[in-house]
Every structure is written in C-alpha cells, then in structure tokens.
Design a protein around this motif. Structure first.
Motif, PDB file in Angstrom:
ATOM      1  N   UNK A   1       0.823  -1.217   0.000  1.00 23.74           N
ATOM      2  CA  UNK A   1       0.000   0.000   0.000  1.00 23.74           C
ATOM      3  C   UNK A   1       0.856   1.266   0.000  1.00 23.74           C
ATOM      4  N   UNK A   2       0.550   2.173  -0.916  1.00 24.33           N
ATOM      5  CA  UNK A   2       1.335   3.407  -1.008  1.00 24.33           C
ATOM      6  C   UNK A   2       1.200   4.253   0.246  1.00 24.33           C
ATOM      7  N   UNK A   3       0.056   4.130   0.938  1.00 24.14           N
ATOM      8  CA  UNK A   3      -0.157   4.912   2.144  1.00 24.14           C
ATOM      9  C   UNK A   3       0.874   4.618   3.221  1.00 24.14           C
ATOM     10  N   UNK A   4       1.327   3.343   3.293  1.00 24.97           N
ATOM     11  CA  UNK A   4       2.317   2.993   4.301  1.00 24.97           C
ATOM     12  C   UNK A   4       3.676   3.588   3.977  1.00 24.97           C
ATOM     13  N   UNK A   5       3.988   3.657   2.699  1.00 32.96           N
ATOM     14  CA  UNK A   5       5.246   4.287   2.287  1.00 32.96           C
ATOM     15  C   UNK A   5       5.207   5.784   2.597  1.00 32.96           C
ATOM     16  N   UNK A   6       4.079   6.404   2.280  1.00 35.51           N
ATOM     17  CA  UNK A   6       3.924   7.829   2.574  1.00 35.51           C
ATOM     18  C   UNK A   6       3.984   8.087   4.074  1.00 35.51           C
ATOM     19  N   UNK A   7       3.436   7.157   4.869  1.00 34.42           N
ATOM     20  CA  UNK A   7       3.485   7.305   6.322  1.00 34.42           C
ATOM     21  C   UNK A   7       4.913   7.237   6.829  1.00 34.42           C
ATOM     22  N   UNK A   8       5.719   6.392   6.205  1.00 32.41           N
ATOM     23  CA  UNK A   8       7.118   6.296   6.595  1.00 32.41           C
ATOM     24  C   UNK A   8       7.853   7.608   6.383  1.00 32.41           C
ATOM     25  N   UNK A   9       7.603   8.215   5.230  1.00 34.23           N
ATOM     26  CA  UNK A   9       8.226   9.519   4.969  1.00 34.23           C
ATOM     27  C   UNK A   9       7.691  10.577   5.927  1.00 34.23           C
ATOM     28  N   UNK A  10       6.402  10.482   6.278  1.00 37.29           N
ATOM     29  CA  UNK A  10       5.804  11.452   7.193  1.00 37.29           C
ATOM     30  C   UNK A  10       6.423  11.370   8.581  1.00 37.29           C
ATOM     31  N   UNK A  11       6.900  10.165   8.960  1.00 42.39           N
ATOM     32  CA  UNK A  11       7.558   9.994  10.249  1.00 42.39           C
ATOM     33  C   UNK A  11       9.009  10.474  10.224  1.00 42.39           C
TER      34      UNK A  11
ATOM     35  N   UNK B   1      16.093   5.223   2.338  1.00 42.68           N
ATOM     36  CA  UNK B   1      16.657   3.910   2.648  1.00 42.68           C
ATOM     37  C   UNK B   1      15.936   3.274   3.824  1.00 42.68           C
ATOM     38  N   UNK B   2      15.610   4.075   4.848  1.00 46.46           N
ATOM     39  CA  UNK B   2      14.898   3.544   6.008  1.00 46.46           C
ATOM     40  C   UNK B   2      13.493   3.084   5.636  1.00 46.46           C
ATOM     41  N   UNK B   3      12.844   3.823   4.749  1.00 48.37           N
ATOM     42  CA  UNK B   3      11.513   3.418   4.281  1.00 48.37           C
ATOM     43  C   UNK B   3      11.600   2.085   3.545  1.00 48.37           C
ATOM     44  N   UNK B   4      12.639   1.959   2.725  1.00 47.42           N
ATOM     45  CA  UNK B   4      12.815   0.708   1.976  1.00 47.42           C
ATOM     46  C   UNK B   4      13.079  -0.455   2.925  1.00 47.42           C
ATOM     47  N   UNK B   5      13.969  -0.238   3.915  1.00 52.93           N
ATOM     48  CA  UNK B   5      14.380  -1.328   4.814  1.00 52.93           C
ATOM     49  C   UNK B   5      13.308  -1.690   5.824  1.00 52.93           C
ATOM     50  N   UNK B   6      12.594  -0.701   6.336  1.00 49.80           N
ATOM     51  CA  UNK B   6      11.657  -0.951   7.426  1.00 49.80           C
ATOM     52  C   UNK B   6      10.206  -1.140   6.972  1.00 49.80           C
TER      53      UNK B   6
ATOM     54  N   UNK C   1       7.433  -5.996   3.613  1.00 59.89           N
ATOM     55  CA  UNK C   1       6.120  -6.307   3.052  1.00 59.89           C
ATOM     56  C   UNK C   1       6.233  -6.822   1.621  1.00 59.89           C
ATOM     57  N   UNK C   2       7.179  -6.264   0.879  1.00 62.09           N
ATOM     58  CA  UNK C   2       7.388  -6.746  -0.482  1.00 62.09           C
ATOM     59  C   UNK C   2       7.800  -8.208  -0.480  1.00 62.09           C
ATOM     60  N   UNK C   3       8.668  -8.589   0.472  1.00 60.78           N
ATOM     61  CA  UNK C   3       9.117  -9.975   0.558  1.00 60.78           C
ATOM     62  C   UNK C   3       7.957 -10.913   0.863  1.00 60.78           C
TER      63      UNK C   3
END
Length: 229
Positions: free
Chosen positions: A121-131, A136-141, A146-148
């Motif tokens: 979900x794109x919303x979770x990626x956007x939430x990561x940036x919002x935090x 790199x942290x968004x990709x790793x955490x 979730x992709x895996x």
C-alpha cells in the motif's frame, strides 16, 4: 555396488549443482530488483528497455538462450584475442552457467518483484516519509519486509525452476548431477538407474528448499495472520 563407484562423483556433482543454483539465484535476484525498479520507473526509455528484456527472455527457450550467450561470448573473446595475437581465452563453464542462468531468471524475478512492489500500500510508504524516515529507512523498514511477503511465493516457484534449469549447463561441459549421471549410466550400461538417482537428488534438494521457504514465509508473515483473525 550401490553406485558402482560413482558415489563420490555424484556427491561432487550435487555440490556443483547447489553452488551453481545459489550463485545464479543471488545474481538473478539482483537483476530482478533492478529490472523491477526499471519497469516501475517514470522514465519511458528505462521502462522500455526493461519490457524488451523480460519479453525477449520469457519468449525464447532457456536452452537456446544458453547456447547463444555461451557461444556468442566465446566468439566475442576470440574476435578480440585473434587480431592481437593473444592466446585464446576459454570461458569458464561455471561462470558461464551462473551468468546465463542469472540473465534468464532475472527476467522472471523482475516480474515477481514488480508485482510485489505494487502490492505494498502506497499509504504505508507515505506514512514512513511522514515519520521522517529517509528513503533507505523506508525501503528497509516498510517496503522490503512487506514486499518480501508478497514476493516469496514467486521466489519459491522461480527457485524450483532454477534448480531444474541447472541441468542445462551439462551441454557446455559443466560436471553437474546430470552430466555425471549420464556418464555413469553409459559406462555401466545402467542409464535408467542413474537417471533415477539424479532425480532423487534433485527431489531431495527441492524438499529442503521447500522447508526453508516455508520458514521464510512464516517469518515475513509474522503478525499478519494474527491481525487478520
């Protein structure tokens, strides 16, 4: 005798097959990740190159691609060494097998990872940036775990097919399970028997692989099923 004196040779061939499959898997995953990023790129040229690559590889038989890549690379090296009066450079069959299998199955992993990336979900990626996370942290955490989870079934299927595809390297002179079982069968006049032995070895490898993949699926699905109950 049980294996007519070919036990050590079959063991060596099994180890060669496992090494070939693992190195090919690592390289094909890298190619697949790059290919998936390219297919999801906003740059049209990059997307087009990735689409041509995956379409071409998935449309041509693996055996034909292996022969074309192996002999074209060898011919290319000869074209360089001959004008320079250098000794002929022979391609190492193991390196050629790894590169060829990775190039082929990198196309399949590209599609696996592309679908997995799109499932997050794109919303979770956007939430990561919002935090305040870095890319790199968004990709790793966020993205990678979730992709895996979405990619593991496809990775498992590709791995199973890749293991069987290692049998193709016997045509370029690599002493894998198939090559040794064929040589043993011809020398002992027990072709069927040693073919069955080779099949049992492949079955054992895939069985162990399935157990590892099941463990990985449980690990990356931790908390998901509980949250759905």
């Amino acid at each position: 005798m049980f294996l007519s004196g070919y036990g050590s040779a079959l063991l060596s061939g099994t180890w060669m097959t496992i090494q070939l499959a693992l190195f090919s898997l690592i390289l094909s995953i890298i190619i697949g990740l790059i290919g998936a990023v390219c297919k999801l790129s906003r740059i049209k040229f990059v997307r087009s190159v990735a689409v041509i690559y995956t379409t071409l590889i998935r449309s041509v038989p693996d055996l034909l691609i292996m022969l074309l890549l192996f002999y074209s690379l060898q011919m290319g090296l000869n074209a360089i060494t001959e004008p320079l009066n250098m000794n002929q450079i022979d391609i190492d069959p193991f390196a050629a097998g790894v590169i060829t299998l990775a190039f082929i199955y990198g196309a399949y992993f590209t599609e696996t990872f592309r679908g997995a990336f799109q499932s997050v979900p794109k919303g979770q990626i956007e939430a990561g940036f919002a935090y305040g996370m870095t890319p790199f942290q968004v990709f790793r955490r966020v993205l990678f775990p979730q992709m895996m989870r979405f990619a593991l079934p496809g990775i498992g299927n590709n791995w199973q097919v890749l293991i069987k595809a290692t049998a193709l390297v016997s045509i370029i002179g690599l002493t894998d399970i198939v090559k040794i079982s064929q040589d043993a069968g011809r020398s002992t006049m027990q072709v069927f028997y040693f073919s069955v032995v080779a099949a049992v070895i492949y079955l054992a490898i895939t069985t162990v692989s399935n157990l590892i993949l099941m463990w990985l699926e449980r690990r990356y699905s931790a908390g998901v099923r509980k949250g759905q109950l």
